[in-house]
Design a protein around this motif. Structure first.
Motif, PDB file in Angstrom:
ATOM      1  N   PHE E 104       3.722  22.499   8.383  1.00 32.05           N
ATOM      2  CA  PHE E 104       3.453  21.047   8.660  1.00 32.05           C
ATOM      3  C   PHE E 104       3.450  21.221  10.314  1.00 32.05           C
ATOM      4  O   PHE E 104       2.688  20.545  11.002  1.00 32.05           O
ATOM      5  N   ALA E 105       4.380  21.967  11.014  1.00 28.02           N
ATOM      6  CA  ALA E 105       4.375  21.964  12.438  1.00 28.02           C
ATOM      7  C   ALA E 105       3.102  22.547  12.927  1.00 28.02           C
ATOM      8  O   ALA E 105       2.462  22.067  14.042  1.00 28.02           O
ATOM      9  N   PRO E 249      -5.590  31.971  16.479  1.00 29.54           N
ATOM     10  CA  PRO E 249      -5.169  30.847  16.982  1.00 29.54           C
ATOM     11  C   PRO E 249      -3.448  30.506  16.827  1.00 29.54           C
ATOM     12  O   PRO E 249      -3.174  30.870  15.989  1.00 29.54           O
ATOM     13  N   SER E 250      -3.079  29.709  17.953  1.00 31.95           N
ATOM     14  CA  SER E 250      -1.640  29.786  17.885  1.00 31.95           C
ATOM     15  C   SER E 250      -0.941  29.034  16.614  1.00 31.95           C
ATOM     16  O   SER E 250       0.141  29.189  16.233  1.00 31.95           O
ATOM     17  N   GLY E 251      -1.907  28.003  16.553  1.00 30.62           N
ATOM     18  CA  GLY E 251      -1.352  27.179  15.051  1.00 30.62           C
ATOM     19  C   GLY E 251      -1.308  28.212  14.050  1.00 30.62           C
ATOM     20  O   GLY E 251      -0.298  27.801  13.080  1.00 30.62           O
ATOM     21  N   VAL E 252      -2.120  29.010  13.949  1.00 31.63           N
ATOM     22  CA  VAL E 252      -1.992  29.971  12.572  1.00 31.63           C
ATOM     23  C   VAL E 252      -0.922  30.834  12.812  1.00 31.63           C
ATOM     24  O   VAL E 252      -0.527  31.363  11.938  1.00 31.63           O
ATOM     25  N   THR E 253      -0.736  31.368  13.866  1.00 28.30           N
ATOM     26  CA  THR E 253       0.162  32.528  14.422  1.00 28.30           C
ATOM     27  C   THR E 253       1.428  32.128  13.708  1.00 28.30           C
ATOM     28  O   THR E 253       2.285  32.882  13.133  1.00 28.30           O
ATOM     29  N   CYS E 254       1.965  30.883  14.046  1.00 25.09           N
ATOM     30  CA  CYS E 254       3.460  30.415  13.600  1.00 25.09           C
ATOM     31  C   CYS E 254       3.317  30.344  11.947  1.00 25.09           C
ATOM     32  O   CYS E 254       4.593  30.456  11.450  1.00 25.09           O
ATOM     33  N   LEU E 255       2.209  30.302  11.442  1.00 24.74           N
ATOM     34  CA  LEU E 255       2.577  30.356   9.788  1.00 24.74           C
ATOM     35  C   LEU E 255       2.281  31.715   9.574  1.00 24.74           C
ATOM     36  O   LEU E 255       3.084  32.105   8.614  1.00 24.74           O
ATOM     37  N   LEU E 256       1.651  32.567  10.395  1.00 23.21           N
ATOM     38  CA  LEU E 256       1.446  34.022   9.784  1.00 23.21           C
ATOM     39  C   LEU E 256       3.015  34.859  10.053  1.00 23.21           C
ATOM     40  O   LEU E 256       3.289  35.580   9.200  1.00 23.21           O
ATOM     41  N   VAL E 257       3.774  34.163  11.061  1.00 20.59           N
ATOM     42  CA  VAL E 257       5.038  34.592  11.115  1.00 20.59           C
ATOM     43  C   VAL E 257       5.805  34.709   9.853  1.00 20.59           C
ATOM     44  O   VAL E 257       6.503  35.281   9.297  1.00 20.59           O
ATOM     45  N   THR E 258       5.638  33.178   9.376  1.00 24.28           N
ATOM     46  CA  THR E 258       6.196  32.866   8.119  1.00 24.28           C
ATOM     47  C   THR E 258       5.846  33.509   6.950  1.00 24.28           C
ATOM     48  O   THR E 258       6.823  33.938   6.266  1.00 24.28           O
ATOM     49  N   VAL E 259       4.628  33.892   6.846  1.00 25.18           N
ATOM     50  CA  VAL E 259       4.102  34.618   5.824  1.00 25.18           C
ATOM     51  C   VAL E 259       4.682  36.174   5.860  1.00 25.18           C
ATOM     52  O   VAL E 259       5.018  36.645   4.708  1.00 25.18           O
ATOM     53  N   MET E 477       5.390  21.290  18.339  1.00 26.91           N
ATOM     54  CA  MET E 477       6.569  21.873  19.010  1.00 26.91           C
ATOM     55  C   MET E 477       7.957  21.465  18.618  1.00 26.91           C
ATOM     56  O   MET E 477       8.560  22.010  18.455  1.00 26.91           O
ATOM     57  N   MET E 478       7.968  20.115  18.738  1.00 27.36           N
ATOM     58  CA  MET E 478       8.985  19.296  18.644  1.00 27.36           C
ATOM     59  C   MET E 478       9.738  19.358  17.170  1.00 27.36           C
ATOM     60  O   MET E 478      11.090  19.432  16.963  1.00 27.36           O
ATOM     61  N   VAL E 479       8.788  19.414  16.099  1.00 28.29           N
ATOM     62  CA  VAL E 479       9.210  19.702  14.851  1.00 28.29           C
ATOM     63  C   VAL E 479      10.240  21.215  14.814  1.00 28.29           C
ATOM     64  O   VAL E 479      11.269  20.990  14.355  1.00 28.29           O
ATOM     65  N   PHE E 480       9.703  22.227  15.261  1.00 28.74           N
ATOM     66  CA  PHE E 480      10.605  23.342  15.430  1.00 28.74           C
ATOM     67  C   PHE E 480      11.743  23.190  16.441  1.00 28.74           C
ATOM     68  O   PHE E 480      12.706  23.588  15.936  1.00 28.74           O
ATOM     69  N   GLY E 481      11.502  22.463  17.422  1.00 25.45           N
ATOM     70  CA  GLY E 481      12.659  22.450  18.433  1.00 25.45           C
ATOM     71  C   GLY E 481      13.710  21.496  17.614  1.00 25.45           C
ATOM     72  O   GLY E 481      15.002  21.806  17.926  1.00 25.45           O
ATOM     73  N   PHE E 482      13.431  20.416  16.853  1.00 23.00           N
ATOM     74  CA  PHE E 482      14.313  19.768  16.103  1.00 23.00           C
ATOM     75  C   PHE E 482      15.155  20.434  15.171  1.00 23.00           C
ATOM     76  O   PHE E 482      16.236  20.565  15.297  1.00 23.00           O
TER      77      PHE E 482
END
Lengths: 90, 113, 161, 87, 519, 115
Positions: E104-105, E249-259, E477-482
């Motif tokens: 989502f983030a 792309p950065s929006g993908v990287t945050c999901l790749l980390v989770t994968v 970013m705020m989703v993660f920060g929250f």
């Protein structure tokens, strides 16, 4: 030097994989077949499908098939994204 | 909610740290209020002490680039870093080779033990 | 790939259509004979391969309609997952129209729906999807050559300022 | 008789796979891979798996080879005629 | 019809439907596509949350794909499952929730971040498919199904890493990842096939029930461990990781980390649940510990000397994965001894699982903040940045939170999980704890470097006209920060509700088997 | 007579593919190596499901109560074949893009990302 080491590692891995395969069961003589026997007995009776493999692919293991279709779609999307016509912003 | 987490040796409590944060910030503010009041902006007090280095002109960017950070650390560990950077060679087959190598080692261990 | 001689081209014309018919046959009889959606779809996709070999890529690209193949893929996939969703009151992927073999033999399967239920329908859906998808992959790989020959590197800059 | 045929097909598979890797010329290599897939389809048929044999023949032998040839043409390896000569 | 029964299927089927419907929706223009992007991600998050809550309330959930009723696992007279099954215990639900949050983030962030690219409907499809792959990997209870989902996730990530196809480095990174991941997929398939040939089962619980301790089983376990350790980035096989994390792309990287975290989940699922008694008595815990120590140390030492922001953060991923491998190795070595388990093993497992979710959150936030910097300045080179704190206040604050969390500064959540890991591995050997502490110090050093060179210092003339990132990116970013701040302020609630059920599910092999075979 | 020959062939093919991946310098050759490994594993799966004297798993071809070869491996192999084709196509597409950007297929020269 490094290459020799890698080839040696590949030989070891190949030997080990062959060892695994060779010791699973002898060719042509599976030891345990309860699940397969269930499918062979029930595919025609419950689902009236003559072809057991098709009934497996689309019914009993249908969820794998949708994953497989998704893999094909993913590869398609990736290839089209790689060879897209650039410069146009949509 | 704000309970304790026991780690086997001791515990961890957030509320203590929040209290510590407030105490520390009050202490910092108190220290700051003790400072000298005759500081003036725009005088020589603002200037950077250059210590014999060439003084850059007005308007030039004066930041330390990231490559220069931890220079001494990098200098001290040069042999280590030479080996490590050579390890990350960028050649795809090398990467695959290391993967196959580690797999072979783990499988060989499985045979031995 | 350059165009081949007239004899080969005519032969390919005829055989390509035979491949489509054969592929459709394999798809539709997936639950009865060897074959199924994937195999039939791949056979149908060789239609394009025949034409590619016979006429060469440049002429082929002026004929094909990508939008048609894209809609085939989308239609097949949505039909497939739609059929899966229709089993939902019971469970995902439930075979909601099949009848047992005895009932089918006794004549309980009149009408257009095959007795194997969603197996045959999903065969058709997957066949459509695979045929379109594999054709589209070949088409886009060929377009990749053309992209390589015409446009320079680095036309798209993203958000790099 | 059947077993002899089976052995022959297995030997053919190994040979085709070996040539697919051994040829310096990339086009020959790709065609050898197609032949490899065809032998594999024959082997699947011998192992009583007609579904898989059809899939392997259509996908491995036809489409995969075409994709390889397209890629080789894009990389200029066919017209140059120097095969795998990047060394 | 009771929809809450069907949540396990919906959580995978809904984003899959979104992926298939994206070409259709993108005909309706940009707005409709973006709406689909956000709406499907949000609904997936909600479904994953409800699923997690259901699991917490009612225990392990089984879902049989295509079964006549939800509870049907055993057709009469046959004591084994015949269909594909989702078996969702607390650990799976926990991973699914993590994936859904990251997805989502990243979706919120990508809306604005990708606006310079063409072919965005393909991007949206691939993004959904990556989410589907990760969710399916974490929820499935069938080995071959696991392989299929791992392939979906891998192929989608190749496409997404290479999405910026006019940059040579992106293609190169994608190719490197692809070659390694194909070899690992082959090894997994060999292992799955061998298991099938030996026991005639593909269902995880049935395999776990039938498994014996012969040499072939150990070899199968070794193949699975090496393949999945490559996917999650253990050291000598981790060189693809900074490359592909930096170039996607950065929006993908945050999901790749989770994968990659989901691959780690697969690793521990295989070692703890599938091979339970085989794994714990052999050399496998020591493989975990050695790989973990090497990943921690070499990853962080490589990170210190980098000067490209996303590459630096990518090297930190290796060292952070090392922490988790270390914790799980210690937990695995203590598994056969109830006293050791109660003494330090369970704490190590809790620390490892807590670190997993923390890592997904703060590393995602770091990559998003790096992407925001890139969006604003157009460079990733830290040498050229400087004094951006005044121009980008939100990004600065969020980056500071994430950097403090990853460096383990109290009271942030990274500190809590690291504390649990330090104190439990200290019991096994003090050296393990010492290496972990050194790693933590070097992590802090490299993040001080980033913060000082990019955000602090006098403003450079070049960046006078830089503006804050657009609202959508800040929101992402705020989703993660929250989430990070929530974990920081309520660690005991998090541990007792999120982590401890998952850790209990991890060690409870009999429960996992019994849920399927003895309902 | 035939013994475990199919499994030996699988081992040999796996070894050949791995050696090709590790020792070749040409990217297309590397992708051919991956294809060979994928085919080897498909052969492994199908060979594992074979029963001596077994019939085709289709009822009207096999007869009513004949011994039938195992159907699951064939189902898995179908999935694996399509996945292998999809990844091969994507890999070749990436190789085409790499050749466009770097002008070479030599793996030792495609190393901008290092260190």
């Amino acid at each position: 030097m490094k290459k020799t080491m890698f080839i040696a590692a590949a030989l070891v891995l190949g030997g080990i994989v062959w060892g695994v395969l060779d010791n699973v069961h002898p060719f042509g003589d599976p030891l345990k077949t309860p699940v397969d026997d269930y499918y062979i007995a029930h595919a025609l009776k419950d689902r009236s499908s003559e072809n057991i493999v098709t009934s497996l692919v689309f019914d009993y293991r249908g969820f794998d098939t949708i994953g497989e279709a998704a893999v094909l779609f993913t590869a398609l999307c990736s290839v089209t994204a790689l060879f897209r016509q650039g410069g146009r912003r949509d | 909610m704000l309970g304790k987490i026991y780690t086997g040796f001791g515990f961890w409590d957030v509320s203590a740290w929040i209290a510590f944060f407030f105490i520390a910030s009050f202490y910092a503010l108190w220290l700051r209020s003790m400072g000298r009041r005759d500081y003036k902006k725009g005088t020589d007090q603002d200037e950077i002490y250059w210590s014999g280095n060439p003084v850059p002109e007005d308007g030039a960017d004066i930041t330390v680039p990231a490559s220069s950070a931890y220079w001494g650390y990098k200098k001290a560990f040069t042999p280590f870093y030479n080996a490590l950077v050579a390890f990350h060679s960028g050649i795809t087959t090398d990467y695959a080779g290391w993967f196959v190598f580690v797999s072979a080692v783990i499988c060989a261990l499985a045979v031995i033990f | 790939m350059n165009p081949l001689s007239v004899v080969v081209r005519k032969g390919c014309d005829i055989f390509a259509w035979f491949m489509v018919v054969f592929g459709a046959n394999v798809i539709i009889h997936g639950d009865l004979t060897p074959g199924g959606g994937f195999q039939g779809g791949a056979i149908v996709a060789t239609f394009l391969t025949f034409l590619l070999v016979a006429y060469g890529g440049n002429r082929l690209l002026s004929w094909v309609n990508e939008r048609f193949y894209t809609s085939l893929v989308g239609f097949g996939l949505l039909l497939f997952i739609g059929l899966a969703f229709m089993g939902f009151p019971t469970s995902f992927f439930y075979n909601f129209v099949s009848v047992t073999h005895e009932a089918a033999m006794a004549g309980g399967a009149h009408g257009i729906i095959p007795p194997s239920g969603t197996i045959a329908l999903m065969d058709i859906a997957v066949g459509i999807e695979v045929a379109g998808g594999l054709s589209l992959i070949v088409i886009y790989m060929f377009k990749g050559i053309r992209l390589y020959e015409t446009s320079p590197v680095g036309t798209e800059c993203g958000h790099d300022r | 008789m059947m077993q002899l045929l089976h052995l022959c097909v297995l030997v053919l598979i190994v040979l085709a796979g070996f040539f697919a890797i051994w040829f310096r010329d990339l086009l020959s290599s790709a065609l050898a891979l197609g032949a490899f897939s065809l032998c594999m389809a024959l082997e699947f048929y011998i192992l009583q798996a007609p579904d898989v044999a059809i899939a392997e023949a259509a996908i491995g032998a036809a489409l995969s080879t075409v994709i390889y040839i397209i890629a080789l043409r894009a990389c200029g390896q066919i017209r140059k005629g120097n095969g795998g000569g990047v060394k | 019809m009771n929809w809450s029964q069907h949540l396990p299927a919906l959580v995978v089927a809904f984003p899959l439907l979104g992926a298939f419907a994206t070409p259709l929706f993108s005909l309706g223009g940009k707005f409709l596509r973006n709406l689909l992007f956000v709406a499907v991600s949000l609904v997936t998050l909600i479904i994953a949350f409800l699923l997690w809550r259901n699991v917490l309330l009612h225990g392990t959930i089984l879902y049989v794909m295509g079964g006549e009723s939800i509870s049907l696992t055993l057709p009469s007279g046959f004591a084994f499952p015949v269909r594909i099954m989702f078996e969702i215990d607390a650990l799976s639900a926990f991973m699914g929730l993590t994936v859904a949050i990251a997805s989502f983030a990243g979706a919120l962030f990508s809306l604005q971040y990708m606006n310079g690219f063409s072919g965005l409907h393909r991007f949206v499809s691939l993004y959904f498919l990556l989410t589907v792959g990760a969710l399916g990997m974490s929820l499935t209870g069938d080995m071959f199904n696991f392989f299929v989902f791992i392939e979906i996730a891998s192929v989608a990530s190749f496409g997404l890493i290479a999405f910026w196809r006019d940059k040579p480095e992106a293609i190169e990174a994608s190719f490197k990842y692809m070659l390694l991941s194909q070899i690992s997929a082959m090894l997994i398939l060999i292992a799955v096939g061998s298991i099938y040939g030996k026991y005639n089962f593909l269902n995880m619980a049935a395999i776990a029930d039938a498994i014996q301790m012969t040499t072939v089983d150990k070899l199968i376990l070794a193949l699975l461990v090496s393949a999945l350790a490559m996917k999650c980035g253990a050291f000598p096989m981790s060189m693809w990781m900074p490359d592909s994390y930096a170039e996607s792309p950065s929006g993908v990287t945050c999901l790749l980390v989770t994968v990659s975290q989901v691959s780690l989940y697969g690793l521990i699922r295989v070692c703890f649940t599938l091979f339970g008694t085989v794994a714990q008595n052999s050399f496998i815990p020591w493989i975990f510990i050695v790989l973990g120590m090497m990943s921690m140390f070499f990853g962080v030492t490589m990170a210190v000397i980098q000067h490209e922001i996303k590459r630096l953060i990518g090297y930190h991923s290796i060292s952070q994965v090392g922490y988790m491998l270390l914790a799980f190795g210690v937990g695995l070595s203590a598994l056969h001894d109830p006293r050791a388990l109660a003494d330090y093993g369970f704490t190590a497992l809790k620390g490892g699982l807590f670190h997993m979710v923390n890592y997904s959150m703060y590393k995602g936030l770091l990559f998003l903040a790096a992407g925001a910097l890139y969006y604003a300045t157009g460079t990733r080179d830290l040498d050229r940045m400087g004094g951006l704190a005044r121009r980008m206040p939100y990004t600065t604050v969020l980056f500071l939170i994430a950097a403090a969390a990853i460096s383990g500064i109290p009271p942030f959540n990274g500190f809590v999980s690291k504390l649990l890991i330090y104190e439990s591995v200290f019991t096994v050997h003090p050296v393990l704890s010492a290496v972990a502490l050194v790693t933590s110090v070097l992590t802090l050093a490299s993040f001080v470097k980033i913060f000082q060179t990019a955000f602090l210092g006098p403003e450079k003339n070049q960046w006078k006209s830089v503006r804050e990132a657009p609202a959508g990116m800040v929101l992402g970013m705020m989703v993660f920060g929250f989430v990070i701040v929530g974990f920081t302020l309520f660690p005991s609630w998090t541990i007792s509700n999120l982590i401890e059920p998952a850790a209990k599910a991890l060690v409870d092999q009999a429960g996992y088997i019994g849920a399927v075979l003895h309902p | 007579m035939i013994g475990n020959a199919p499994f030996i062939v699988v081992g040999v093919l796996f070894l050949m593919g791995t050696v090709a991946i590790l020792s070749e310098r040409n990217l297309v050759k590397i992708s051919i190596g991956v294809s060979v490994i994928a085919s080897a594993i498909n052969l492994f799966l199908v060979a594992m499901g074979y029963r001596n004297g077994g019939a085709i798993p289709i009822h009207y071809l096999a007869g009513a109560h004949a011994k039938v070869v195992l159907p699951i491996p064939q189902c898995l192999t179908l999935t694996a074949i399509v996945i292998a084709l999809a990844t091969t196509a994507l890999m070749l597409a990436l190789i085409m893009m790499l050749y466009k950007h770097y002008g070479t297929l030599d793996v030792n020269e495609i190393r901008r990302l290092r260190g």
